[in-house]
Design an enzyme around this catalytic site. Structure first.
Site, PDB file in Angstrom:
ATOM      1  N   ASN A 121       1.771 -50.835 -14.908  1.00 56.04           N
ATOM      2  CA  ASN A 121       2.059 -52.100 -15.579  1.00 56.04           C
ATOM      3  C   ASN A 121       2.488 -53.113 -14.515  1.00 56.04           C
ATOM      4  O   ASN A 121       3.409 -52.879 -13.741  1.00 56.04           O
ATOM      5  CB  ASN A 121       3.174 -51.855 -16.602  1.00 56.04           C
ATOM      6  CG  ASN A 121       3.524 -53.069 -17.433  1.00 56.04           C
ATOM      7  OD1 ASN A 121       4.386 -53.850 -17.073  1.00 56.04           O
ATOM      8  ND2 ASN A 121       2.856 -53.230 -18.559  1.00 56.04           N
ATOM      9  N   GLY A 142       6.475 -46.327 -27.521  1.00 55.79           N
ATOM     10  CA  GLY A 142       7.526 -46.980 -26.748  1.00 55.79           C
ATOM     11  C   GLY A 142       8.902 -46.518 -27.159  1.00 55.79           C
ATOM     12  O   GLY A 142       9.340 -45.421 -26.799  1.00 55.79           O
ATOM     13  N   ASN A 155       0.874 -57.253 -17.481  1.00 59.77           N
ATOM     14  CA  ASN A 155       1.876 -57.693 -18.445  1.00 59.77           C
ATOM     15  C   ASN A 155       2.028 -59.211 -18.359  1.00 59.77           C
ATOM     16  O   ASN A 155       2.794 -59.722 -17.558  1.00 59.77           O
ATOM     17  CB  ASN A 155       3.203 -56.988 -18.138  1.00 59.77           C
ATOM     18  CG  ASN A 155       4.330 -57.440 -19.041  1.00 59.77           C
ATOM     19  OD1 ASN A 155       4.098 -58.075 -20.066  1.00 59.77           O
ATOM     20  ND2 ASN A 155       5.550 -57.121 -18.666  1.00 59.77           N
ATOM     21  N   ASN A 191       3.341 -56.349 -27.079  1.00 65.10           N
ATOM     22  CA  ASN A 191       4.611 -56.282 -26.379  1.00 65.10           C
ATOM     23  C   ASN A 191       5.717 -56.565 -27.404  1.00 65.10           C
ATOM     24  O   ASN A 191       5.445 -56.692 -28.594  1.00 65.10           O
ATOM     25  CB  ASN A 191       4.636 -57.294 -25.227  1.00 65.10           C
ATOM     26  CG  ASN A 191       5.536 -56.830 -24.088  1.00 65.10           C
ATOM     27  OD1 ASN A 191       6.650 -56.376 -24.333  1.00 65.10           O
ATOM     28  ND2 ASN A 191       5.066 -56.944 -22.864  1.00 65.10           N
ATOM     29  N   GLY A 218      14.790 -56.949 -18.343  1.00 66.14           N
ATOM     30  CA  GLY A 218      14.421 -57.948 -17.351  1.00 66.14           C
ATOM     31  C   GLY A 218      13.714 -57.378 -16.144  1.00 66.14           C
ATOM     32  O   GLY A 218      13.918 -57.832 -15.022  1.00 66.14           O
ATOM     33  N   LEU A 219      12.878 -56.347 -16.398  1.00 68.86           N
ATOM     34  CA  LEU A 219      11.987 -55.847 -15.340  1.00 68.86           C
ATOM     35  C   LEU A 219      12.681 -55.298 -14.105  1.00 68.86           C
ATOM     36  O   LEU A 219      12.206 -55.470 -12.988  1.00 68.86           O
ATOM     37  CB  LEU A 219      11.005 -56.943 -14.913  1.00 68.86           C
ATOM     38  CG  LEU A 219       9.916 -57.276 -15.928  1.00 68.86           C
ATOM     39  CD1 LEU A 219       9.111 -58.478 -15.432  1.00 68.86           C
ATOM     40  CD2 LEU A 219       8.991 -56.088 -16.164  1.00 68.86           C
ATOM     41  N   LYS A 257      -2.096 -57.026 -21.298  1.00 72.33           N
ATOM     42  CA  LYS A 257      -1.109 -56.731 -22.336  1.00 72.33           C
ATOM     43  C   LYS A 257      -0.653 -58.018 -23.000  1.00 72.33           C
ATOM     44  O   LYS A 257      -0.085 -58.904 -22.371  1.00 72.33           O
ATOM     45  CB  LYS A 257       0.092 -55.997 -21.752  1.00 72.33           C
ATOM     46  CG  LYS A 257       1.096 -55.625 -22.833  1.00 72.33           C
ATOM     47  CD  LYS A 257       1.957 -54.486 -22.425  1.00 72.33           C
ATOM     48  CE  LYS A 257       2.889 -54.081 -23.538  1.00 72.33           C
ATOM     49  NZ  LYS A 257       3.747 -52.982 -23.132  1.00 72.33           N
ATOM     50  N   CYS A 307       5.878 -60.315 -20.914  1.00 70.88           N
ATOM     51  CA  CYS A 307       7.272 -59.890 -20.950  1.00 70.88           C
ATOM     52  C   CYS A 307       8.165 -61.080 -21.258  1.00 70.88           C
ATOM     53  O   CYS A 307       8.142 -62.079 -20.544  1.00 70.88           O
ATOM     54  CB  CYS A 307       7.699 -59.255 -19.649  1.00 70.88           C
ATOM     55  SG  CYS A 307       9.381 -58.650 -19.727  1.00 70.88           S
TER      56      CYS A 307
HETATM   57  C1  LIG Z   1      13.467 -50.791 -22.973  1.00 69.41           C
HETATM   58  C2  LIG Z   1      12.059 -51.348 -22.988  1.00 69.41           C
HETATM   59  C3  LIG Z   1      11.486 -51.788 -21.787  1.00 69.41           C
HETATM   60  C4  LIG Z   1      10.190 -52.317 -21.778  1.00 69.41           C
HETATM   61  N1  LIG Z   1       9.639 -52.701 -20.578  1.00 69.41           N
HETATM   62  C5  LIG Z   1       8.356 -53.156 -20.547  1.00 69.41           C
HETATM   63  C6  LIG Z   1       7.726 -53.495 -19.306  1.00 69.41           C
HETATM   64  O1  LIG Z   1       8.308 -53.360 -18.231  1.00 69.41           O
HETATM   65  N2  LIG Z   1       6.442 -53.971 -19.341  1.00 69.41           N
HETATM   66  C7  LIG Z   1       5.742 -54.098 -20.519  1.00 69.41           C
HETATM   67  O2  LIG Z   1       4.598 -54.508 -20.501  1.00 69.41           O
HETATM   68  N3  LIG Z   1       6.304 -53.756 -21.695  1.00 69.41           N
HETATM   69  C8  LIG Z   1       7.581 -53.293 -21.740  1.00 69.41           C
HETATM   70  N4  LIG Z   1       8.148 -52.925 -22.957  1.00 69.41           N
HETATM   71  C9  LIG Z   1       7.353 -53.063 -24.201  1.00 69.41           C
HETATM   72  C10 LIG Z   1       6.740 -51.738 -24.636  1.00 69.41           C
HETATM   73  O3  LIG Z   1       5.865 -51.240 -23.647  1.00 69.41           O
HETATM   74  C11 LIG Z   1       5.976 -51.909 -25.966  1.00 69.41           C
HETATM   75  O4  LIG Z   1       4.923 -52.818 -25.796  1.00 69.41           O
HETATM   76  C12 LIG Z   1       6.849 -52.429 -27.104  1.00 69.41           C
HETATM   77  O5  LIG Z   1       8.160 -51.895 -27.008  1.00 69.41           O
HETATM   78  C13 LIG Z   1       6.288 -52.110 -28.496  1.00 69.41           C
HETATM   79  O6  LIG Z   1       6.154 -50.724 -28.717  1.00 69.41           O
HETATM   80  P1  LIG Z   1       7.289 -49.820 -29.426  1.00 69.41           P
HETATM   81  O7  LIG Z   1       7.679 -50.479 -30.698  1.00 69.41           O
HETATM   82  O8  LIG Z   1       6.644 -48.480 -29.615  1.00 69.41           O
HETATM   83  O9  LIG Z   1       8.440 -49.760 -28.470  1.00 69.41           O
HETATM   84  C14 LIG Z   1       9.451 -52.398 -22.988  1.00 69.41           C
HETATM   85  C15 LIG Z   1      10.028 -51.942 -24.178  1.00 69.41           C
HETATM   86  C16 LIG Z   1      11.311 -51.407 -24.200  1.00 69.41           C
HETATM   87  C17 LIG Z   1      11.882 -50.928 -25.502  1.00 69.41           C
END
Ligand SMILES: Cc1cc2nc3c(=O)[nH]c(=O)nc-3n(C[C@H](O)[C@H](O)[C@H](O)COP(=O)(O)O)c2cc1C
Ligand SMILES: Cc1cc2nc3c(=O)[nH]c(=O)nc-3n(C[C@H](O)[C@H](O)[C@H](O)COP(=O)(O)OP(=O)(O)OC[C@H]3O[C@@H](n4cnc5c(N)ncnc54)[C@H](O)[C@@H]3O)c2cc1C
Lengths: 264, 303
Positions: free
Chosen positions: B99, B265, B127, B192, B72-73, B165, B130
């Protein structure tokens, strides 16, 4: 300093029903690890299960450059750990988090452990006794068979009392009953606690009533284990009476009893 | 010599591997594990105008080949990020992409304005996707008109490269991609997390306190690849591809599908050395395949 470590399993064997002790040859963890810190264990060589498992440092042996983990098999990750043979090399990340602390002025302390929460208290008791403190250990278990580490504490020179849920050994009831009595009988300078949440809450309540400082080790589901993902948080009081979320993995897992806010 | 360098939205990357927002904090923790100079770029944690507390725990649930999160950011707010985090990241020779997350068009625009001209910031990743923030977040990313409006507002307040994004939680991702391209996005990043949930049958409760969360990790890789490929067919701006990358081979798949760069990620959690290992693996794979420029792979899918 966090390190990615490959460590050989020197020993991995059951010590009680569901409980295993794994000893690892890991020089940096042994030289840098502190009581209350933990490691993230990669439990399988592939991507399944996906996340690493947080496990506390249970014994830290600088001379032999080994550390031990004491873990309870509760799911697939810990089951995989228990099936990994001696001689195999596993990957770990650590030492992680902020551990227990103590000061020269503390003379008499109590350690309260429930279930697998007893694990980090062994390393802690070792350090506290080395520092010449009077160490009382209160252990809680479901039943006599699942009581772990009693001998370890006794042989180190700690004063040990036990409570079991079913009354099969020691006091019949909660380990916090023992703490209540101890607080009554002995002037404690610090109480350390690690165990299930209801126990932790009760320890905080009892120590606060008696104005004894206390340190509690918390558990939360973790993503990275190093503070990057902000997945494992707990509520911590702020000065204005509100709260903020702190990271269990990086700001903890050990917190001051009075700073944590519990939801009921 | 094999060339690994690529350029995305005018941002020069020494190799095409970045770390994905929210999985790498502001880089401080991973800097203890390896030299951040190895990376092509770092996409920092989602940043909002004011500090945000985030959602109650539990925020993490493990799932087959992946995980759900409902962080939740939680973040310290843009001013703190500018004051404390960016100057620290600047010591590394690595592209820094901030971001940006908002609740309103104005918030997105204001954050973009504050980051404009900050030394050490190489680009903004907006973003609009989210899934964790109530009353906003995803709505911006699931409606092409709103997505376009966010990008337009941001575009008018910054000189920095703007990367939109995109959310996978839509029926047609190409529609959103086209909309943000039309309003001046310099690149898109996708995907995302995929909205999901997990249930504890013993307690009959959701595992996450927020009930639902975002799925990431290898479980979503096929979805991400499909979307990167679809978007690559549709727009002319470059793509940063992500979703379940844990190996160099995964990265190659994304490049072939049409991504110019990739981000890692949740793979950072499973193995914190994933990013440097993917970079090394990519280099080795290219030389083994006798390919002397990584750019030859981009969009090289044969159909
Ligand atoms: C714990 C966690 C926190 C994340 N926080 C954000 C975020 O703050 N802003 C955002 O654009 N994406 C966020 N993401 C998404 C990742 O940047 C990514 O787009 C997504 O997890 C897919 O890639 P992955 O499968 O390699 O994790 C988050 C992902 C995870 C797992
Ligand atoms: C800092 C820290 C130190 C720890 N030290 C030890 C230790 O020394 N010895 C030990 O035995 N255990 C310890 N734990 C708990 C241990 O991490 C979990 O038991 C383990 O991750 C479970 O993995 P699994 O795959 O076997 O179980 P899973 O299949 O993942 O889960 C089995 C059950 O355990 C619950 N669970 C899983 N992870 C957690 C968690 N992090 N917190 C609360 N409940 C959870 C699940 O809800 C489920 O009911 C520690 C946890 C933390 C956060």
């Amino acid at each position: 300093m966090i390190k990615s470590v490959k460590a050989e399993i020197v020993e991995n064997k059951p010590i009680a029903p569901e409980f295993f002790r794994m000893t690892l040859k890991a020089e940096t963890l042994a030289s840098e690890g502190l009581p209350g810190q933990f490691v993230m264990v990669k439990v399988s060589p592939n991507l399944e299960p996906f996340l690493r498992r947080p496990i506390s440092l249970h014994q830290i042996n600088r001379e032999e450059a080994t550390v031990s983990l004491l873990y309870q098999v509760v799911g697939k990750g810990t089951r995989l750990m228990s099936e990994t043979q001696k001689g195999k090399v596993i990957e770990l990340l650590g030492p992680l988090g902020k551990g227990f602390t103590w000061s020269d002025s503390d003379r008499v302390v109590a350690l309260v452990g429930g279930g697998c929460g007893t694990a980090p208290l062994v390393a802690l008791a070792h350090s506290l006794l080395e520092d010449k403190k009077e160490v009382h250990v209160l252990l809680g278990a479901q039943t006599k068979e699942k009581l772990v580490c009693e001998e370890d504490f006794i042989s180190m020179g700690a004063k040990v009392k036990v409570a079991t849920d079913d009354g099969s050994y020691g006091h019949h009831g909660f380990v916090t009953d023992l703490l209540k009595n101890l607080i009554h009988d002995v002037a404690l300078d610090m109480v350390y606690s690690c165990g299930p949440l209801p126990m932790t809450k009760e320890v905080v309540k009892l120590t606060q009533e008696a104005s004894i400082p206390c340190q509690i080790s918390l558990e939360e589901r973790m993503g990275c284990g190093i503070g990057a993902c902000i997945g494992c948080v707990c509520k911590v009081r702020t000065k204005d009476g509100a709260f903020t979320y702190k990271k269990v993995c990086k700001d903890g897992p050990v917190f001051k009893g009075e700073e944590v806010m519990f939801d009921d | 010599m094999t060339n690994l360098a690529v350029e995305v939205a005018g941002i020069k990357l020494k190799n095409p591997v970045l770390t994905a927002s929210g999985t790498f904090g502001f880089g401080r923790e991973f800097a203890e594990l390896y030299d951040l100079n190895l990376l092509g770029g770092v996409m920092v944690k989602g940043t909002t105008l004011n500090p945000r507390l985030g959602n109650p725990p539990p925020r993490i649930a493990e799932t087959p080949a992946g995980m759900l999160n409902s962080v939740g950011l939680q973040n310290p707010g843009v001013d703190y990020v500018i004051r404390e985090e960016i100057p620290w990241l600047r010591q590394f020779d690595v592209a820094v992409i901030v971001n940006v997350s908002g609740h309103s068009f104005d918030e997105y625009a204001e954050i973009a304005a504050r980051l404009d001209g900050v030394p050490g910031v190489d680009g903004l990743e907006i973003n609009i996707s989210c899934p964790n923030v109530k009353g906003g977040g995803m709505a911006f990313g699931t409606d092409p008109k709103m997505a376009a409006e966010v990008i337009k507002r941001v575009r008018s307040r910054t000189q920095l490269p703007v990367i939109a994004k995109l959310s996978p939680n839509v029926t047609d991702i190409t529609e959103i991609a086209r909309a943000v391209e039309a309003e001046g996005a310099d690149a898109v990043s996708l995907i995302n997390t995929v909205l999901g949930m997990a249930i504890d049958i013993k307690t009959r409760r959701p595992v996450l306190a927020n009930i639902v969360g975002g799925l990431s990790g290898p479980a979503i890789k096929p979805i991400a690849l499909r979307m990167v490929w679809q978007v690559a067919q549709t727009v002319n701006i470059p793509i940063i591809g992500m979703g379940g990358i844990t190996t160099a081979e995964d990265a190659v798949e994304f490049l072939l599908a049409g991504a110019t760069a990739v981000a890692i990620g949740a793979g950072n959690f499973c193995n914190p050395m994933t990013a440097p290992e993917v970079i090394k693996g990519l280099k080795n794979w290219l030389s083994q395949e006798k390919i002397d420029d990584v750019r030859e792979l981009i969009g090289g899918l044969k159909t």
